[in-house]
Design a protein around this motif. Structure first.
Motif, short mmCIF file in Angstrom:
data_model
loop_
_atom_site.label_atom_id
_atom_site.label_comp_id
_atom_site.label_asym_id
_atom_site.label_seq_id
_atom_site.Cartn_x
_atom_site.Cartn_y
_atom_site.Cartn_z
N TYR A 1 0.83 -1.20 0.00
CA TYR A 1 0.00 0.00 0.00
C TYR A 1 0.87 1.26 0.00
O TYR A 1 0.57 2.23 -0.70
N SER A 2 1.92 1.24 0.80
CA SER A 2 2.76 2.44 0.91
C SER A 2 3.48 2.75 -0.40
O SER A 2 3.56 3.91 -0.82
N ALA A 3 3.98 1.71 -1.08
CA ALA A 3 4.66 1.93 -2.36
C ALA A 3 3.67 2.44 -3.41
O ALA A 3 3.98 3.32 -4.22
N ALA A 4 2.46 1.88 -3.41
CA ALA A 4 1.44 2.34 -4.36
C ALA A 4 1.04 3.78 -4.07
O ALA A 4 0.81 4.57 -4.99
N ALA A 5 0.98 4.14 -2.76
CA ALA A 5 0.63 5.51 -2.39
C ALA A 5 1.67 6.49 -2.93
O ALA A 5 1.33 7.55 -3.45
N ARG A 6 2.94 6.13 -2.82
CA ARG A 6 4.00 7.02 -3.34
C ARG A 6 3.90 7.13 -4.86
O ARG A 6 4.08 8.22 -5.42
N SER A 7 3.62 6.03 -5.52
CA SER A 7 3.57 6.04 -6.97
C SER A 7 2.39 6.86 -7.49
O SER A 7 2.51 7.59 -8.48
N LEU A 8 1.25 6.75 -6.82
CA LEU A 8 0.04 7.42 -7.30
C LEU A 8 -0.15 8.81 -6.71
O LEU A 8 -1.04 9.55 -7.14
N GLY A 9 0.66 9.17 -5.73
CA GLY A 9 0.52 10.49 -5.11
C GLY A 9 -0.61 10.55 -4.10
O GLY A 9 -1.15 11.63 -3.83
N TYR A 10 -1.00 9.40 -3.54
CA TYR A 10 -2.04 9.35 -2.52
C TYR A 10 -1.40 9.17 -1.15
O TYR A 10 -0.20 8.86 -1.03
N THR A 11 -2.22 9.31 -0.11
CA THR A 11 -1.77 8.92 1.23
C THR A 11 -2.05 7.43 1.39
O THR A 11 -2.91 6.87 0.70
N GLN A 12 -1.32 6.80 2.32
CA GLN A 12 -1.55 5.37 2.51
C GLN A 12 -2.96 5.08 3.01
O GLN A 12 -3.58 4.11 2.55
N PRO A 13 -3.52 5.91 3.94
CA PRO A 13 -4.91 5.65 4.36
C PRO A 13 -5.89 5.72 3.18
O PRO A 13 -6.88 4.98 3.15
N ALA A 14 -5.62 6.59 2.22
CA ALA A 14 -6.50 6.67 1.05
C ALA A 14 -6.46 5.38 0.24
O ALA A 14 -7.48 4.89 -0.25
N ILE A 15 -5.25 4.81 0.10
CA ILE A 15 -5.12 3.53 -0.61
C ILE A 15 -5.87 2.44 0.15
O ILE A 15 -6.60 1.63 -0.45
#
Length: 301
Positions: free
Chosen positions: A19-33
């Motif tokens: 989740y954290s890596a996807a959050a960085r890639s997409l520009g989201y926060t981890q809670p949003a993911i």
């Protein structure tokens, strides 16, 4: 119905591994993911991820969904591309059904303009006479129909169709070269009451008989044919006289035939017809605009 935003996020989580890596890639926060993945799991009705210690792996359902996610996203992207191309008139296909003389005149001119301004919009041409061409439009075989009517012989237009008038097409008397009436600028139909006639297509013939009846005579029809060249050839041979729309004479005129304006003036109305809801389709509206433009240039026809 799946939310494509959730599918895109899911695909990135699988690719990135967390989740954290996807959050960085997409520009989201981890809670949003996390919230998006919980929403997606509610949509599919089963967990897609399980945690084993600090690591996360796909469930059996998650693995199955992952196999489809990339295909879904590619399909959605392709659909968006195509819709953008259609709405911006970079592409599109329109089926046009017209009668022969319109296919020989209005259609080529409109297609040339279309090619120059919107080369990605393609037109499929069909040919048919009214009322059959209108039936094909209602039946979904074409998107636009070009048809003609005569003032005293108008058909009922189905409620689902919109009629767009294009051109009033002047009727012309055809005389063999050397005919005594060829010296006149205009010829009265009644002056030809004793002539033998070459009659044209069924609808044109019906109008001709109607106009003769209005003047109180029944014409002597020696030959009937749907072929405009045959009509002119028979007139040129001196076996009869005929009537032909000016639109036909603009591209087909036998050298031994003389055309004279019919008096009083008689015209057929050429119109485009389209299903009401199709007026909102950009490519269809564009083709109609081009047809209006080329028809306006022929107002004096």
């Amino acid at each position: 119905m799946f939310d494509t935003r959730h599918i895109k996020t899911f695909h990135e989580v699988v690719r990135a591994g967390s989740y954290s890596a996807a959050a960085r890639s997409l520009g989201y926060t981890q809670p949003a993911i996390t919230q998006q993945m919980k929403a997606l799991e509610r949509e599919v009705g089963t967990p897609l991820f399980i945690r084993t210690g600090r690591r996360m792996r796909l469930t059996e359902a998650g693995e199955a969904f992952a196999r489809h996610a990339e295909t879904i996203l590619e399909t959605v992207a392709a659909a968006r591309q195509q819709m953008t191309a259609l709405t911006r008139l970079r592409s599109g296909r329109v089926r046009v059904c017209a009668f022969p003389s319109a296919n020989a005149t209005l259609i080529p001119e409109a297609m040339a303009r279309l090619r120059d301004g919107h080369p990605g919009v393609r037109v499929d041409l069909l040919e048919d006479e009214p009322p059959e061409s209108l039936h094909r439009l209602v039946g979904g075989e074409c998107d636009i129909t070009l048809a003609f009517t005569y003032p005293g012989l108008r058909d009922e237009v189905p409620d689902e169709l919109v009629e767009i008038p294009l051109l009033a097409d002047q009727l012309t008397v055809l005389l063999p070269t050397g005919h005594p009436l060829a010296r006149r600028r205009a010829v009265k139909l009644l002056d030809l009451a004793d002539e033998r006639w070459i009659a044209g297509c069924l609808r044109c013939r019906a109008n001709f008989l109607h106009e003769c009846a209005e003047l109180g005579f029944a014409p002597d029809i020696a030959f009937t044919t749907d072929d405009n060249l045959v009509v002119q050839s028979l007139v040129a041979a001196g076996v009869g006289v005929g009537i032909m729309p000016a639109l036909v004479l603009s591209f087909l005129c036998h050298q031994r035939v003389t055309g004279r304006v019919l008096e009083p003036a008689s015209r057929r109305q050429i119109s485009a017809y389209v299903l009401r809801e199709h007026l909102r389709i950009p490519a269809t509206a564009l083709v109609l605009d081009e047809l209006r433009t080329v028809a306006a240039a022929r107002v004096g026809c």
